[in-house]
Scaffold this motif. Sequence first.
Motif, PDB file in Angstrom:
ATOM      1  N   ALA A   1       0.828  -1.206   0.000  1.00  0.00           N
ATOM      2  CA  ALA A   1       0.000   0.000   0.000  1.00  0.00           C
ATOM      3  C   ALA A   1       0.864   1.257   0.000  1.00  0.00           C
ATOM      4  O   ALA A   1       0.553   2.232  -0.689  1.00  0.00           O
ATOM      5  N   VAL A   2       1.954   1.234   0.740  1.00  0.00           N
ATOM      6  CA  VAL A   2       2.867   2.380   0.777  1.00  0.00           C
ATOM      7  C   VAL A   2       3.558   2.537  -0.574  1.00  0.00           C
ATOM      8  O   VAL A   2       3.695   3.659  -1.080  1.00  0.00           O
ATOM      9  N   GLU A   3       3.944   1.443  -1.188  1.00  0.00           N
ATOM     10  CA  GLU A   3       4.586   1.517  -2.508  1.00  0.00           C
ATOM     11  C   GLU A   3       3.643   2.096  -3.556  1.00  0.00           C
ATOM     12  O   GLU A   3       4.063   2.887  -4.406  1.00  0.00           O
ATOM     13  N   ARG A   4       2.374   1.702  -3.526  1.00  0.00           N
ATOM     14  CA  ARG A   4       1.390   2.189  -4.497  1.00  0.00           C
ATOM     15  C   ARG A   4       1.003   3.638  -4.244  1.00  0.00           C
ATOM     16  O   ARG A   4       0.578   4.340  -5.157  1.00  0.00           O
ATOM     17  N   GLY A   5       1.113   4.068  -3.026  1.00  0.00           N
ATOM     18  CA  GLY A   5       0.706   5.411  -2.617  1.00  0.00           C
ATOM     19  C   GLY A   5      -0.339   5.302  -1.544  1.00  0.00           C
ATOM     20  O   GLY A   5      -1.482   4.920  -1.832  1.00  0.00           O
ATOM     21  N   TYR A   6       0.036   5.601  -0.317  1.00  0.00           N
ATOM     22  CA  TYR A   6      -0.873   5.432   0.811  1.00  0.00           C
ATOM     23  C   TYR A   6      -1.969   6.483   0.735  1.00  0.00           C
ATOM     24  O   TYR A   6      -1.702   7.661   0.539  1.00  0.00           O
ATOM     25  N   THR A   7      -3.235   6.054   0.916  1.00  0.00           N
ATOM     26  CA  THR A   7      -4.377   6.948   0.723  1.00  0.00           C
ATOM     27  C   THR A   7      -5.208   7.190   1.972  1.00  0.00           C
ATOM     28  O   THR A   7      -5.966   8.152   2.018  1.00  0.00           O
TER      29      THR A   7
ATOM     30  N   ARG B   1      12.013  -3.032   1.023  1.00  0.00           N
ATOM     31  CA  ARG B   1      11.002  -2.403   0.168  1.00  0.00           C
ATOM     32  C   ARG B   1      10.382  -1.197   0.857  1.00  0.00           C
ATOM     33  O   ARG B   1      10.152  -0.156   0.230  1.00  0.00           O
ATOM     34  N   PHE B   2      10.097  -1.323   2.155  1.00  0.00           N
ATOM     35  CA  PHE B   2       9.489  -0.220   2.891  1.00  0.00           C
ATOM     36  C   PHE B   2      10.436   0.979   2.950  1.00  0.00           C
ATOM     37  O   PHE B   2      10.026   2.112   2.732  1.00  0.00           O
ATOM     38  N   ARG B   3      11.708   0.706   3.219  1.00  0.00           N
ATOM     39  CA  ARG B   3      12.686   1.807   3.248  1.00  0.00           C
ATOM     40  C   ARG B   3      12.746   2.510   1.890  1.00  0.00           C
ATOM     41  O   ARG B   3      12.843   3.733   1.822  1.00  0.00           O
ATOM     42  N   ALA B   4      12.699   1.727   0.815  1.00  0.00           N
ATOM     43  CA  ALA B   4      12.792   2.299  -0.533  1.00  0.00           C
ATOM     44  C   ALA B   4      11.558   3.136  -0.885  1.00  0.00           C
ATOM     45  O   ALA B   4      11.656   4.066  -1.685  1.00  0.00           O
ATOM     46  N   ALA B   5      10.420   2.806  -0.301  1.00  0.00           N
ATOM     47  CA  ALA B   5       9.165   3.502  -0.618  1.00  0.00           C
ATOM     48  C   ALA B   5       8.871   4.650   0.346  1.00  0.00           C
ATOM     49  O   ALA B   5       7.818   5.279   0.254  1.00  0.00           O
ATOM     50  N   THR B   6       9.801   4.914   1.262  1.00  0.00           N
ATOM     51  CA  THR B   6       9.585   5.935   2.284  1.00  0.00           C
ATOM     52  C   THR B   6      10.841   6.779   2.453  1.00  0.00           C
ATOM     53  O   THR B   6      11.896   6.478   1.894  1.00  0.00           O
TER      54      THR B   6
END
Length: 134
Positions: free
Chosen positions: A43-49, A90-95
């Motif tokens: 969800a964070v990678e896609r864009g958290y809404t 992955r989380f680090r890369a998306a944040t």
Amino acid sequence: MDELNAEDHDSIRRAGQELHRQGWRTVFTLDEMMRKWTWFVGAVERGYTDNVFEYINDNMCRDWIEKAWPLLTERVRTAHQLELETLDTRFRAATREDVDNALQIRGFSGYWWQRRLPLRRIGEFARGVGDPTD
């Protein structure tokens, strides 16, 4: 890796029970929380809404994993280590680090994942952290 044995399964059950005693709302399992962390990272990678409060709540599945980790047998930890490391990467890369304290997290444990702000912020979440990108 060999199949998990009774001792391994008992450690997962006991970890869930111990964390429930510490205040988690139910007796979660490691598999449940790993699935939730997987979902949340996606969800964070896609864009958290969702809103900021839900982001903080959703993010807490990683807290559960961290707290359960030392209660699990070595075999269980080994079986999940690569998956957890991959999700964390992955989380680090998306944040990015929440240097401006947009999440306004106070009184939390201070785990690294709690201080990360998604790069892609959409809708209510974007408005909530003062950075609309949708």
